[in-house]
Design a protein around this motif. Structure first.
Motif, PDB file in Angstrom:
ATOM      1  N   ALA A 176      -1.456 -30.192   6.407  1.00  0.00           N
ATOM      2  CA  ALA A 176      -3.169 -29.794   6.030  1.00  0.00           C
ATOM      3  C   ALA A 176      -2.482 -28.448   4.913  1.00  0.00           C
ATOM      4  O   ALA A 176      -1.714 -28.261   4.597  1.00  0.00           O
ATOM      5  N   SER A 177      -3.186 -28.655   4.014  1.00  0.00           N
ATOM      6  CA  SER A 177      -3.267 -27.827   2.500  1.00  0.00           C
ATOM      7  C   SER A 177      -4.395 -26.896   2.536  1.00  0.00           C
ATOM      8  O   SER A 177      -5.302 -27.102   2.614  1.00  0.00           O
ATOM      9  N   THR A 178      -3.733 -25.439   2.721  1.00  0.00           N
ATOM     10  CA  THR A 178      -4.746 -24.612   2.722  1.00  0.00           C
ATOM     11  C   THR A 178      -5.325 -23.652   2.080  1.00  0.00           C
ATOM     12  O   THR A 178      -6.000 -22.842   1.452  1.00  0.00           O
ATOM     13  N   ASP A 179      -4.097 -23.506   1.108  1.00  0.00           N
ATOM     14  CA  ASP A 179      -4.157 -22.810   0.190  1.00  0.00           C
ATOM     15  C   ASP A 179      -4.863 -23.253  -1.769  1.00  0.00           C
ATOM     16  O   ASP A 179      -4.289 -23.129  -2.525  1.00  0.00           O
ATOM     17  N   VAL A 180      -5.731 -24.023  -1.688  1.00  0.00           N
ATOM     18  CA  VAL A 180      -6.002 -24.703  -2.629  1.00  0.00           C
ATOM     19  C   VAL A 180      -7.860 -24.276  -2.865  1.00  0.00           C
ATOM     20  O   VAL A 180      -8.472 -23.481  -1.454  1.00  0.00           O
ATOM     21  N   ILE A 181      -8.236 -24.379  -3.997  1.00  0.00           N
ATOM     22  CA  ILE A 181      -9.797 -24.828  -3.866  1.00  0.00           C
ATOM     23  C   ILE A 181      -9.892 -26.185  -3.847  1.00  0.00           C
ATOM     24  O   ILE A 181      -9.635 -26.832  -4.441  1.00  0.00           O
ATOM     25  N   VAL A 182     -11.427 -26.217  -3.479  1.00  0.00           N
ATOM     26  CA  VAL A 182     -11.910 -27.699  -3.579  1.00  0.00           C
ATOM     27  C   VAL A 182     -13.095 -27.330  -4.482  1.00  0.00           C
ATOM     28  O   VAL A 182     -14.181 -26.856  -4.138  1.00  0.00           O
ATOM     29  N   MET A 183     -12.498 -28.383  -5.521  1.00  0.00           N
ATOM     30  CA  MET A 183     -14.069 -28.139  -6.499  1.00  0.00           C
ATOM     31  C   MET A 183     -14.683 -29.822  -6.882  1.00  0.00           C
ATOM     32  O   MET A 183     -14.432 -30.586  -6.622  1.00  0.00           O
ATOM     33  N   LEU A 184     -16.311 -29.516  -6.593  1.00  0.00           N
ATOM     34  CA  LEU A 184     -17.089 -30.098  -6.640  1.00  0.00           C
ATOM     35  C   LEU A 184     -17.907 -30.164  -8.208  1.00  0.00           C
ATOM     36  O   LEU A 184     -18.291 -28.938  -7.724  1.00  0.00           O
ATOM     37  N   PHE A 185     -17.826 -31.422  -9.056  1.00  0.00           N
ATOM     38  CA  PHE A 185     -18.658 -30.635 -10.633  1.00  0.00           C
ATOM     39  C   PHE A 185     -19.213 -32.045 -10.630  1.00  0.00           C
ATOM     40  O   PHE A 185     -19.113 -33.170 -10.593  1.00  0.00           O
ATOM     41  N   PRO A 186     -20.357 -32.020 -11.347  1.00  0.00           N
ATOM     42  CA  PRO A 186     -20.684 -33.832 -11.412  1.00  0.00           C
ATOM     43  C   PRO A 186     -20.694 -34.058 -13.058  1.00  0.00           C
ATOM     44  O   PRO A 186     -19.282 -33.697 -13.827  1.00  0.00           O
ATOM     45  N   GLU A 187     -20.857 -35.495 -12.499  1.00  0.00           N
ATOM     46  CA  GLU A 187     -19.698 -36.343 -13.554  1.00  0.00           C
ATOM     47  C   GLU A 187     -20.520 -36.088 -15.613  1.00  0.00           C
ATOM     48  O   GLU A 187     -20.060 -36.025 -16.362  1.00  0.00           O
ATOM     49  N   ASP A 188     -21.851 -35.926 -15.406  1.00  0.00           N
ATOM     50  CA  ASP A 188     -22.552 -35.788 -16.534  1.00  0.00           C
ATOM     51  C   ASP A 188     -22.209 -33.831 -16.666  1.00  0.00           C
ATOM     52  O   ASP A 188     -22.707 -32.720 -16.340  1.00  0.00           O
ATOM     53  N   ARG A 189     -21.390 -33.779 -17.757  1.00  0.00           N
ATOM     54  CA  ARG A 189     -20.424 -32.259 -18.065  1.00  0.00           C
ATOM     55  C   ARG A 189     -22.047 -31.841 -19.106  1.00  0.00           C
ATOM     56  O   ARG A 189     -21.361 -30.615 -18.751  1.00  0.00           O
ATOM     57  N   ALA A 190     -23.582 -32.099 -19.110  1.00  0.00           N
ATOM     58  CA  ALA A 190     -24.494 -30.814 -19.647  1.00  0.00           C
ATOM     59  C   ALA A 190     -24.831 -30.165 -18.080  1.00  0.00           C
ATOM     60  O   ALA A 190     -25.013 -29.168 -18.049  1.00  0.00           O
ATOM     61  N   LYS A 191     -24.389 -30.683 -17.064  1.00  0.00           N
ATOM     62  CA  LYS A 191     -24.508 -29.981 -15.796  1.00  0.00           C
ATOM     63  C   LYS A 191     -23.632 -29.022 -15.430  1.00  0.00           C
ATOM     64  O   LYS A 191     -23.967 -28.517 -14.240  1.00  0.00           O
ATOM     65  N   VAL A 192     -22.062 -28.689 -15.853  1.00  0.00           N
ATOM     66  CA  VAL A 192     -21.294 -28.017 -15.501  1.00  0.00           C
ATOM     67  C   VAL A 192     -21.221 -26.843 -16.631  1.00  0.00           C
ATOM     68  O   VAL A 192     -21.469 -26.672 -18.089  1.00  0.00           O
ATOM     69  N   PHE A 193     -21.183 -25.757 -16.314  1.00  0.00           N
ATOM     70  CA  PHE A 193     -21.725 -24.065 -16.630  1.00  0.00           C
ATOM     71  C   PHE A 193     -21.783 -23.350 -15.185  1.00  0.00           C
ATOM     72  O   PHE A 193     -21.988 -24.030 -14.327  1.00  0.00           O
ATOM     73  N   VAL A 194     -21.858 -22.081 -16.178  1.00  0.00           N
ATOM     74  CA  VAL A 194     -21.262 -20.579 -15.048  1.00  0.00           C
ATOM     75  C   VAL A 194     -23.047 -21.108 -13.649  1.00  0.00           C
ATOM     76  O   VAL A 194     -23.946 -21.112 -15.376  1.00  0.00           O
ATOM     77  N   ALA A 195     -22.539 -21.113 -13.084  1.00  0.00           N
ATOM     78  CA  ALA A 195     -23.912 -20.810 -12.022  1.00  0.00           C
ATOM     79  C   ALA A 195     -24.768 -21.508 -12.149  1.00  0.00           C
ATOM     80  O   ALA A 195     -25.739 -21.913 -11.403  1.00  0.00           O
TER      81      ALA A 195
END
Length: 131
Positions: free
Chosen positions: A33-52
């Motif tokens: 098990a790896s616990t010292d990571v961040i699991v990130m989920l982000f959309p395929e649509d680049r226009a929906k990737v921004f702060v907050a």
């Protein structure tokens, strides 16, 4: 207090929750098990990737490597487990996002479903890592 007269013309619609959950386990190269990571989920649509952005989510796995990301809107997403980034704002850095996209798995999140997956940890380029 409300009376029947107060409620005339009001229609109450109850629908199933439209959001989904993405869960799984993160493992290190040795299979543990790896616990010292961040699991990130982000959309395929680049226009929906921004702060907050409500489409970009992250979490940390628990002591067993398990993680769950709740309230995910339906759509196609990239999912990755990365070592800690130097700065949370890096998550919206276009150059880093391209590196993460290339190393992520793609999942199709369906309305109201729970999707389970297995992730291996990924090390982003050194300039993005915390010390």
């Amino acid at each position: 207090s409300l009376t029947n007269h107060d409620l005339e013309g009001i229609e109450l619609v109850v629908s199933p929750r439209p959001h989904a959950t993405v869960s799984g386990i993160v493992a290190a190269d040795n299979g543990r098990a790896s616990t010292d990571v961040i699991v990130m989920l982000f959309p395929e649509d680049r226009a929906k990737v921004f702060v907050a952005s409500p489409f970009v989510k992250n979490t940390r796995p628990d002591a067993t490597g398990s993680f769950a990301i709740r309230d995910v809107r339906p759509g196609k997403y990239f999912l990755i487990a990365v070592e800690a980034l130097r700065d949370a704002k890096e998550a919206s850095n276009p150059a880093l996002m391209e590196v993460l996209r290339a190393n992520s798995i793609v999942i199709d999140v369906e309305r109201g479903k729970t999707q389970k997956t297995f992730l291996s940890r990924v090390r982003p380029p050194a300039e993005y890592l915390s010390d």
